[in-house]
Write a protein that holds these residues in place. Structure first.
Motif, short mmCIF file in Angstrom:
data_model
loop_
_atom_site.label_atom_id
_atom_site.label_comp_id
_atom_site.label_asym_id
_atom_site.label_seq_id
_atom_site.Cartn_x
_atom_site.Cartn_y
_atom_site.Cartn_z
N UNK A 156 12.21 9.73 -2.69
CA UNK A 156 13.31 10.06 -1.77
C UNK A 156 14.62 10.19 -2.53
N UNK A 157 15.38 11.22 -2.16
CA UNK A 157 16.77 11.36 -2.62
C UNK A 157 17.57 11.91 -1.45
N UNK A 196 11.78 8.31 -11.25
CA UNK A 196 11.05 8.34 -9.99
C UNK A 196 9.68 8.98 -10.16
N UNK A 197 9.64 10.10 -10.86
CA UNK A 197 8.36 10.80 -11.07
C UNK A 197 7.41 9.93 -11.88
N UNK A 198 7.92 9.29 -12.93
CA UNK A 198 7.07 8.45 -13.77
C UNK A 198 6.47 7.30 -12.96
N UNK A 209 9.50 17.97 -9.66
CA UNK A 209 10.75 17.75 -8.92
C UNK A 209 10.55 17.97 -7.42
N UNK A 210 9.67 18.90 -7.05
CA UNK A 210 9.49 19.25 -5.64
C UNK A 210 8.83 18.15 -4.83
N UNK A 211 8.33 17.11 -5.50
CA UNK A 211 7.73 15.99 -4.77
C UNK A 211 8.81 15.09 -4.17
N UNK A 254 0.81 -1.21 0.00
CA UNK A 254 0.00 0.00 0.00
C UNK A 254 0.85 1.27 0.00
N UNK A 255 2.12 1.13 0.38
CA UNK A 255 2.98 2.32 0.50
C UNK A 255 4.39 1.97 0.05
N UNK A 256 4.89 2.74 -0.91
CA UNK A 256 6.21 2.49 -1.47
C UNK A 256 7.08 3.75 -1.36
N UNK A 257 8.36 3.53 -1.26
CA UNK A 257 9.33 4.63 -1.30
C UNK A 257 10.23 4.41 -2.50
N UNK A 258 10.28 5.40 -3.39
CA UNK A 258 11.07 5.31 -4.62
C UNK A 258 12.36 6.10 -4.40
#
Length: 337
Positions: A46-47, A31-33, A61-63, A13-17
């Motif tokens: 995340x970066x 990541x955005x795609x 980008x601000x996401x 249900x929740x992922x971190x890219x």
């Protein structure tokens, strides 16, 4: 082949890219795609470092956040399978624990060896960009690619192929770009946005002139290098990445085969960005423990000075060029047969 990615997504249900600590247009677009394509999950991007200003022509980008999502059900790493590019994550005990104890999936297009020690699954294909791989996975798994995702993929592939002119571009690449246009992408609008963000202040233009004067040449002009000390990084990187400013200019100098921009940091870390006019960049980066593509690569190391890096480059480049010349003139197996 792509079914294992579908299996990875099931029940989450929740992922971190995750992007590596050297974000570029391909990692950001990938990541955005994925964020748009994976609409059935709550996604956090995340970066470990702030997105550079020159990449902020990507509308979303601000996401991307520098705050790691410890509550994610799983993690997707894009555009790298190299531990050296994830050292900030692996040096953090809490993040490291998450990567070792929760499902991780890696999507990458580099041919360098996957040396990640934590448990993970991966899809790694030698394509022009990671975003190209993401497009193919989405199409294969019948995942909807909304227009914002298509725009991010188009911009990412364009970024990693120097505007579709690198040697990695194939007819299949162009067919992917055509499909993205069919999904609503306007190449003209994307490029106009990119050029707007690529504009330089007079201060940055003066700095670029200074960088050009500081280029060092060796091996009869075949090797071009430049040192970017930490003082430069502090003064200019927030406004414009020095590597982006100078590497293309170096590559276009007559006679230059290999150009390397070396950044040095107070903690002893160095980073090198490599561009080449022959398919040798990955080999050069590999000498320093890095990797990448035949014509564009990079590395990170510790306790080496700029002068030592240059000395090593002078030592190894003639042999690499000699081997490349042999490879170019040696018939392949089918020709020999």
């Amino acid at each position: 082949m792509y079914d294992k990615f579908r299996e990875f997504l099931q029940g989450k249900k929740r992922l971190c890219i995750i992007q590596a600590e050297n974000p570029d247009g391909d990692s950001l677009g990938s990541a955005i795609a994925l964020d748009y394509i994976l609409k059935n999950t709550e996604n956090n991007l995340y970066c470990p470092v702030d997105i550079p200003k020159y990449l902020r022509y990507f509308p979303d980008w601000s996401r991307v956040s520098i705050d790691f999502d410890y509550k994610a059900d799983g993690y997707i790493i894009v555009d790298t399978a190299a531990s050296v590019l994830l050292s900030k994550l692996l040096d953090d005990a809490a993040i490291r624990n998450s990567l070792y104890t929760k499902p991780v999936f890696v999507l990458d297009h580099h041919e360098t060896e996957d040396d990640l020690e934590f448990p993970h699954e991966s899809i790694i294909e030698p394509l022009p960009a990671c975003a190209d791989l993401i497009f193919r996975i989405a199409k294969n798994l019948n995942l909807t690619i909304p227009k914002p995702a298509a725009e991010a993929i188009y911009a990412a592939i364009s970024s990693d192929t120097l505007g579709l002119v690198s040697n990695s571009v194939t007819a299949d690449t162009m067919r992917v770009m055509a499909d993205l246009i069919d999904l609503g992408v306007s190449p003209a609008e994307l490029d106009e946005r990119r050029r707007e963000f690529m504009k330089k202040s007079p201060r940055i233009l003066d700095y670029k002139a200074d960088l050009i004067k500081r280029i060092d040449y060796a091996l009869d002009g075949e090797l071009a290098t430049i040192h970017i000390p930490f003082e430069d990084i502090q003064s200019y990187s927030d406004e414009y990445n020095p590597n982006v400013l100078i590497l293309e200019e170096m590559r276009l100098v007559e006679g230059v085969v290999l150009c390397v921009a070396v950044k040095t940091y107070p903690d002893g870390k160095i980073t090198g960005k490599i561009r080449a006019s022959k398919p040798i960049a990955e080999q050069v980066a590999g000498y320093f423990g890095g990797g990448g593509h035949p014509f564009a690569a990079g590395f990170r190391a510790y306790d080496l000075s700029y002068e030592e890096v240059v000395a090593d480059l002078i030592k190894i480049l003639p042999g690499i060029l000699e081997q490349n010349a042999i490879d170019e003139t040696t018939p392949n197996a089918s020709e020999e047969a």
